[in-house]
Design an enzyme around this catalytic site. Structure first.
Site, PDB file in Angstrom:
ATOM      1  N   ALA A  60       0.862  -1.185   0.000  1.00 56.07           N
ATOM      2  CA  ALA A  60       0.000   0.000   0.000  1.00 56.07           C
ATOM      3  C   ALA A  60       0.896   1.231   0.000  1.00 56.07           C
ATOM      4  O   ALA A  60       1.723   1.409   0.900  1.00 56.07           O
ATOM      5  CB  ALA A  60      -0.902  -0.008   1.238  1.00 56.07           C
ATOM      6  N   VAL A  86       4.215  -1.223   3.610  1.00 57.43           N
ATOM      7  CA  VAL A  86       4.120   0.183   3.242  1.00 57.43           C
ATOM      8  C   VAL A  86       5.077   0.484   2.084  1.00 57.43           C
ATOM      9  O   VAL A  86       6.284   0.270   2.186  1.00 57.43           O
ATOM     10  CB  VAL A  86       4.442   1.095   4.438  1.00 57.43           C
ATOM     11  CG1 VAL A  86       4.353   2.569   4.018  1.00 57.43           C
ATOM     12  CG2 VAL A  86       3.481   0.824   5.592  1.00 57.43           C
ATOM     13  N   LYS A  87       4.514   0.978   1.004  1.00 54.40           N
ATOM     14  CA  LYS A  87       5.287   1.268  -0.208  1.00 54.40           C
ATOM     15  C   LYS A  87       5.769   2.717  -0.149  1.00 54.40           C
ATOM     16  O   LYS A  87       4.959   3.653  -0.076  1.00 54.40           O
ATOM     17  CB  LYS A  87       4.392   1.024  -1.422  1.00 54.40           C
ATOM     18  CG  LYS A  87       5.103   0.715  -2.710  1.00 54.40           C
ATOM     19  CD  LYS A  87       4.066   0.299  -3.755  1.00 54.40           C
ATOM     20  CE  LYS A  87       4.685  -0.003  -5.098  1.00 54.40           C
ATOM     21  NZ  LYS A  87       3.637  -0.288  -6.103  1.00 54.40           N
ATOM     22  N   VAL A  88       7.094   2.890  -0.193  1.00 49.26           N
ATOM     23  CA  VAL A  88       7.718   4.198   0.012  1.00 49.26           C
ATOM     24  C   VAL A  88       8.603   4.541  -1.193  1.00 49.26           C
ATOM     25  O   VAL A  88       9.366   3.690  -1.657  1.00 49.26           O
ATOM     26  CB  VAL A  88       8.576   4.194   1.293  1.00 49.26           C
ATOM     27  CG1 VAL A  88       9.211   5.556   1.528  1.00 49.26           C
ATOM     28  CG2 VAL A  88       7.743   3.768   2.498  1.00 49.26           C
TER      29      VAL A  88
END
Length: 217
Positions: A60, A86-88
């Site tokens: 996400a 968590v996509k950063v």
């Protein structure tokens, strides 16, 4: 090599999952917008639905670009479900946030990677996944699969635990080449996954078997 599907389309996720080979899902704001998912609550609920459908990691993506905002947004995304990663983005504050998430038990997927140097930084910060965009590299006139091979080799030599997640997949051949290059994960559209099924000799052989079967009926 694990298979993730790169989409926010629930029907496509369902179809890929029913094949029995799906290990996870990656999404991004563009894919959400493509499905008409608008507003914070709608996005969160969509992620919840995906997590209920697939027993695997679900990336996400944050839309913030400053450290504190990335951390706050990432914490909310991680709270949706234990399988959320968590996509950063691969930017300075993104790397700082990845280190913070790592230190606080939140897994991350570093996205928009286009070089081995960026991949090294992501691994040093503790990212669970690095996502090199091989299709976009191909578009620029270079070979994206070579980057997958290079990062995989560096990670193995240096003992990094970060998984190489080949992204921006354009076709079934990309998937095969990424497997050869040592990718841990390949995330791709449903069309590319289904493309692995296709071969003209399979069609010809099946037609012949069915024709011969009629003779024995």
């Amino acid at each position: 090599m694990k298979f993730f599907i790169d989409t926010a389309n629930l029907a496509q996720i369902k179809e890929a999952n029913e094949l029995g080979i799906l290990d996870g899902v990656t999404t991004n704001p563009s894919l959400m917008a493509k499905e008409g998912i608008k507003g914070h609550d709608a996005v969160i609920n969509h992620y919840k639905t995906i997590c209920e459908m697939v027993n695997g990691d679900i990336s996400a993506e944050v839309i913030s670009t400053e450290f504190k905002a990335i951390v706050e947004e990432g914490k909310k995304l991680a709270a949706i479900h234990p399988n959320i990663v968590v996509k950063v983005p691969m930017i300075k504050d993104g790397v700082k946030a990845i280190k913070w998430f790592t230190d606080n038990g939140i897994r991350t997927n570093c996205t928009l990677c286009f070089s081995a140097g960026q991949a090294i930084l992501a691994a040093k910060a503790g990212a669970a996944y690095i996502s090199p965009f091989i299709g976009r590299i191909d578009d620029s006139g270079w070979d994206g699969v070579v980057l997958i091979e290079q990062i995989s080799r560096i990670y193995k030599l240096q003992g990094f635990k970060t998984k190489v997640l080949a992204a921006s997949i354009r076709n079934a051949l990309h998937i095969v080449k990424c497997a050869e290059a040592g990718a841990d994960v390949c995330t791709c559209p449903l069309e590319s996954i289904l493309g692995l099924l296709k071969h003209p000799l399979t069609d010809i052989g099946l037609a012949k078997f069915l024709e011969d079967a009629k003779k024995t009926a």
